[in-house]
Design an enzyme around this catalytic site. Sequence first.
Site, PDB file in Angstrom:
ATOM      1  CG  HIS A 135       9.199  -5.644   1.143  1.00  0.00           C
ATOM      2  ND1 HIS A 135       8.340  -4.580   1.259  1.00  0.00           N
ATOM      3  CD2 HIS A 135       9.517  -5.992   2.416  1.00  0.00           C
ATOM      4  CE1 HIS A 135       8.151  -4.291   2.543  1.00  0.00           C
ATOM      5  NE2 HIS A 135       8.856  -5.142   3.267  1.00  0.00           N
ATOM      6  CD  GLN A 178       9.076  -8.405  11.123  1.00  0.00           C
ATOM      7  OE1 GLN A 178       9.999  -8.727  11.888  1.00  0.00           O
ATOM      8  NE2 GLN A 178       8.142  -9.255  10.743  1.00  0.00           N
ATOM      9  CG  HIS A 200       6.369  -8.756   5.131  1.00  0.00           C
ATOM     10  ND1 HIS A 200       6.237  -8.774   6.502  1.00  0.00           N
ATOM     11  CD2 HIS A 200       7.013  -7.596   4.840  1.00  0.00           C
ATOM     12  CE1 HIS A 200       6.761  -7.681   7.020  1.00  0.00           C
ATOM     13  NE2 HIS A 200       7.253  -6.946   6.028  1.00  0.00           N
ATOM     14  CB  ILE A 236      -0.971  -0.026   1.212  1.00  0.00           C
ATOM     15  CG1 ILE A 236      -2.211   0.816   0.941  1.00  0.00           C
ATOM     16  CG2 ILE A 236      -0.278   0.383   2.497  1.00  0.00           C
ATOM     17  CD1 ILE A 236      -3.355   0.536   1.907  1.00  0.00           C
TER      18      ILE A 236
HETATM   19  P1  AMP Z   1       8.125  -4.122   6.748  1.00  0.00           P
HETATM   20  O1  AMP Z   1       8.700  -2.777   7.112  1.00  0.00           O
HETATM   21  O2  AMP Z   1       9.107  -5.005   6.066  1.00  0.00           O
HETATM   22  O3  AMP Z   1       7.441  -4.786   7.925  1.00  0.00           O
HETATM   23  O4  AMP Z   1       7.027  -3.801   5.654  1.00  0.00           O
HETATM   24  C1  AMP Z   1       5.649  -3.810   5.899  1.00  0.00           C
HETATM   25  C2  AMP Z   1       4.986  -3.359   4.627  1.00  0.00           C
HETATM   26  O5  AMP Z   1       3.598  -3.617   4.729  1.00  0.00           O
HETATM   27  C3  AMP Z   1       5.131  -1.849   4.342  1.00  0.00           C
HETATM   28  O6  AMP Z   1       5.800  -1.667   3.102  1.00  0.00           O
HETATM   29  C4  AMP Z   1       3.692  -1.356   4.283  1.00  0.00           C
HETATM   30  O7  AMP Z   1       3.474  -0.397   3.289  1.00  0.00           O
HETATM   31  C5  AMP Z   1       2.935  -2.639   3.995  1.00  0.00           C
HETATM   32  N1  AMP Z   1       1.537  -2.623   4.432  1.00  0.00           N
HETATM   33  C6  AMP Z   1       1.072  -2.352   5.683  1.00  0.00           C
HETATM   34  N2  AMP Z   1      -0.273  -2.437   5.700  1.00  0.00           N
HETATM   35  C7  AMP Z   1      -0.668  -2.790   4.449  1.00  0.00           C
HETATM   36  C8  AMP Z   1      -1.913  -3.029   3.825  1.00  0.00           C
HETATM   37  N3  AMP Z   1      -3.080  -2.931   4.505  1.00  0.00           N
HETATM   38  N4  AMP Z   1      -1.936  -3.371   2.515  1.00  0.00           N
HETATM   39  C9  AMP Z   1      -0.786  -3.457   1.820  1.00  0.00           C
HETATM   40  N5  AMP Z   1       0.425  -3.249   2.355  1.00  0.00           N
HETATM   41  C10 AMP Z   1       0.501  -2.897   3.639  1.00  0.00           C
END
Ligand code: AMP
Length: 138
Positions: free
Chosen positions: A101, A93, A99, A31
Amino acid sequence: MSDTVFAKIIRGEIPCHKVYEDDKVFAFLDINPLAKGHTLVIPKEAAPSLDKLSDDSAAAVGRVLPRIARAVLAATGTREFNILQNNGPGAHQAVFHVHFHIIPKTVDGAGLGVGWKPQRFEHSEAATLAADIQKRLT
Ligand code: AMP
């Protein structure tokens, strides 16, 4: 285990732009994309970090990650990309559900910026360290 936003996305309680799903893996658009097509690939297993993930889920993610990456590249017209996988708040994180990316690197420079600061390799410690890591691989 806490219920994360990603668990809610898998269950369909929070909307997302889904790009892939099978019995063990789910993928959707990030997002807050660093580049067009920035995609998150997650196991359905609710492990908070990669070191807690089962071999089965890890294998399931690994099996489809290249295929999803190829589709992201084709759909965005890009050829280069990074896979980023953060574990722990100190390692950036924010969502505590494993997850991966997939971040396209576009010709205009959008995508992941990497601060890579190698430290001195200590040959004197390396053999002991490698042996210690090997010993702990259960
Ligand atoms: P991290 O910093 O590796 O934990 O990345 C978490 C990722 O989740 C970030 O890039 C956010 O933009 C993404 N994210 C959080 N909430 C959502 C959501 N509802 N839909 C899509 N992506 C999300």
